[in-house]
Design an enzyme around this catalytic site. Structure first.
Site, PDB file in Angstrom:
ATOM      1  N   GLU A   1      26.544  -4.846  13.801  1.00  0.00           N
ATOM      2  CA  GLU A   1      27.817  -5.589  13.740  1.00  0.00           C
ATOM      3  C   GLU A   1      27.503  -7.022  14.148  1.00  0.00           C
ATOM      4  O   GLU A   1      26.785  -7.230  15.111  1.00  0.00           O
ATOM      5  CB  GLU A   1      28.842  -5.085  14.759  1.00  0.00           C
TER       6      GLU A   1
ATOM      7  N   TYR B   1      36.560  -8.218   9.537  1.00  0.00           N
ATOM      8  CA  TYR B   1      37.824  -8.461  10.238  1.00  0.00           C
ATOM      9  C   TYR B   1      37.679  -9.597  11.230  1.00  0.00           C
ATOM     10  O   TYR B   1      36.599 -10.167  11.395  1.00  0.00           O
ATOM     11  CB  TYR B   1      38.301  -7.179  10.924  1.00  0.00           C
TER      12      TYR B   1
ATOM     13  N   HIS C   1      25.800  -6.581  17.618  1.00  0.00           N
ATOM     14  CA  HIS C   1      25.560  -5.286  18.242  1.00  0.00           C
ATOM     15  C   HIS C   1      24.848  -4.339  17.293  1.00  0.00           C
ATOM     16  O   HIS C   1      24.929  -4.495  16.079  1.00  0.00           O
ATOM     17  CB  HIS C   1      26.889  -4.674  18.686  1.00  0.00           C
TER      18      HIS C   1
ATOM     19  N   ASP D   1      37.634 -10.519  14.980  1.00  0.00           N
ATOM     20  CA  ASP D   1      37.494  -9.942  16.313  1.00  0.00           C
ATOM     21  C   ASP D   1      37.578 -11.087  17.309  1.00  0.00           C
ATOM     22  O   ASP D   1      36.692 -11.941  17.351  1.00  0.00           O
ATOM     23  CB  ASP D   1      36.151  -9.220  16.432  1.00  0.00           C
TER      24      ASP D   1
END
Lengths: 506, 69
Positions: A10, A93, A156, A95
């Protein structure tokens, strides 16, 4: 086990508007995500299904039966921030204050690289679309982890692990590995300390932002080992190891070795192979010290009193991994496992002799060599803004501006995957995980997909009052082998849901 | 990765003339290689000079992010 397991990356991307440091990052991030959404015209505003998301506790037990959710419930849950599920199975998206690309689940390091790189193209395209809007500001996106003024944002890694592995043994054996792996996986940074106030180069973008050994937090008091346990899979069998300590890599080899070597070490931990205690004295301080020494000669102190370099500590893991793979598979080890071992060894050997020779393989060395060349030519000190600019612009995602891309274009960075594979991965999911089902549903039935998540796809079907939820709790089901033919046969989402539920859909 | 530029560390015994000749050749190789590398560094720096943002100080100062994760 080998290097193969369910894994995925991610990335939160840095975002800025030149000349407008005060631009609202939630707004600009939304513009990027919505910009990309426009390129997927069939998709309605697909919501993220938070039903199985439990960031603060263990996931509930799973239920194979079809669940029914009420559409009003979902409306209540909508956060209002942009969110798109992509045809490649990824989630794009907003975040916090960054656009984030969460790659689809893959089964091996090479695929993890391909779908991670696809994320760069997705973000580039989202930014390009956002810039086309009349009056829109110039948006720049960066695959890095810090603004050098105190803020850090993450990239991540996620690894599916056996639930039966004691967490204490993960902490014990993974901490020394994470303290030292930055010599391979670092992305390089100009500036020392969280706000970059001290001058100099360091190996890792992230190291200085880590303050504790183990913990649940990801934004404050960041821990070397993150304990978030949200498996997005059967919690009795699996845990998801959420790794927050990595740098965002542009080099394909850096990412490949990052996930490949970590996966191998996890396999050894799961099988109880690692018995030597390589615990590092004061690991948080050691993490910083290793990062601050690009000569790779800093001596870590192990709890048993030995003093060794990070490269030597990595070599201890490499030697164990060699023995482990030999013992488990002999010559029958799969090609990627052999390849990861070979490359890992080659890189560690070279780091011990002359790290600069790896400038065509590893991000931090490529960046460091470039910076040193500028220092030599222009007699620059480490506080010079030109060097800070080079650090930043290395990660610029504009192909004509990004220095990483410049190095690639002029043949100065080795690659392990092809542009064609990456382009395919922008639109298509991996075929061997549940991401295949999710991605194909977005390709074929997007107008009927009301929401989706890692472990479900939710349909809003014509003539049905309630939403139809298809759980996908097993990451290894929903593959092309399992559902490819089914998806080929079902022209509509209604056909699909009817077939899956045995024609009993009410 | 750059190939070793003709430098040999483990050599079977040879006559001193051969060794001398080899050493001369090797040092020429090293010299050539260094020039080639210098040219390579110069050319990449030239390429990068062309794309670097204009006002480095202002550009870097303007890159302000909020924390994430």
């Amino acid at each position: 086990m080998s290097v193969r397991r369910i894994m995925g990356t991610e990335t939160e991307f840095g975002i800025s508007v030149p000349g407008q440091p005060g631009a609202n990052p939630m707004l600009t991030s939304s513009q990027v995500v919505n910009g990309y959404a426009q390129t997927q015209p069939l998709a309605r505003k697909t919501r993220w299904d938070f039903d199985e998301e439990h960031p603060l506790r263990d996931a509930r037990g799973f239920d194979l039966s079809r669940e029914v959710a009420d559409s009003s419930q979902l409306t209540d849950e909508e956060t209002g921030l942009a969110n798109v599920i992509l045809t490649n199975g990824a989630r794009l998206y907003v975040d916090h204050a960054h656009p984030e690309y969460s790659a689809p689940e893959t089964t091996n390091p090479r695929d993890a690289v391909v779908w991670d790189k696809a994320g760069e193209l997705v973000i580039m395209e989202g930014a390009r679309q956002a810039r086309l809007i009349p009056g829109a500001p110039q948006l720049n996106l960066y695959k890095n982890n810090t603004d050098n003024k105190g803020a850090s944002y993450g990239s991540h890694e996620n690894y599916l692990m056996r639930r039966s592995t004691p967490f204490a043994s993960i902490v014990r054996h993974l901490t020394p590995f994470f303290v030292s792996r930055q010599v391979v996986t670092g992305a390089g940074r100009v500036g020392i300390g969280q706000d970059g106030a001290a001058h100099g180069f360091q190996i890792s973008q992230r190291a200085d932002y880590f303050e504790v050994e183990v913990g649940l937090e990801t934004t404050l008091k960041r821990p070397i080992i993150n304990t978030r346990d949200e498996p997005h899979a059967n919690p009795d069998r699996y845990r998801r190891l959420h790794v927050i300590i990595g740098d965002a890599n542009l080099s394909e080899i850096s990412t490949y070795l990052k996930v490949g070597t970590t996966s191998l070490v996890l396999a050894m931990i799961e099988d109880g192979w690692l018995t030597d205690d390589l615990s590092v004295d004061r690991p948080v301080t050691a993490l910083h010290e290793v990062s601050h020494d690009p000569s790779c000669t800093y001596l870590l102190t192990l709890k048993d009193g030995r003093k060794i370099t990070a490269v030597q500590l990595q070599t201890e893991y490499l030697e164990q991994a060699r023995k482990y793979v030999e013992d488990k598979y002999g010559d029958d080890a799969d090609r990627q496992t052999k390849d990861v071992l070979r490359r890992w060894e080659q890189v560690l050997d070279q780091l011990a002799i002359d790290p600069m020779k790896l400038s065509d393989q590893l991000d931090w060395v490529a960046k460091y060599k470039l910076l040193q060349s500028y220092r030599d030519r222009d007699a620059l000190e480490w506080d010079d803004s030109k060097l800070h600019l080079i650090d930043l612009q290395y990660a610029d995602l504009r192909p004509d501006k990004g220095l990483y891309y410049k190095l690639v274009k002029s043949g100065r960075m080795q690659r392990i995957v092809s542009d064609e594979e990456i382009r395919m991965a922008v639109a298509h999911p991996p075929t061997d995980t549940r991401a295949y089902f999710r991605g194909r549903c977005m390709q074929q039935y997007a107008p009927q997909v009301a929401a989706a998540s890692w472990d479900s796809v939710i349909f809003d079907l014509p003539g049905k009052e309630s939403l139809q939820r298809i759980p996908t709790l097993d990451p290894l089901r929903g593959t092309k082998a399992h559902v490819g033919a089914l998806l080929d046969q079902c022209d509509t989402a209604s056909d699909l849901v009817r077939t899956i539920t045995g024609g009993a859909a009410g | 990765m750059a190939k070793d530029g003709g430098q040999q560390h483990k050599q079977p015994k040879r006559s001193s003339t051969e060794e001398q000749v080899e050493q001369v050749e090797a040092s020429e190789d090293v010299q050539e290689r260094k020039e080639r590398l210098d040219e390579d560094v110069d050319s990449i720096l030239d390429e990068i000079d062309e794309v670097l943002e204009e006002n480095a100080e202002e550009f870097v100062r303007g890159f302000v992010q909020k924390g994430g994760e």
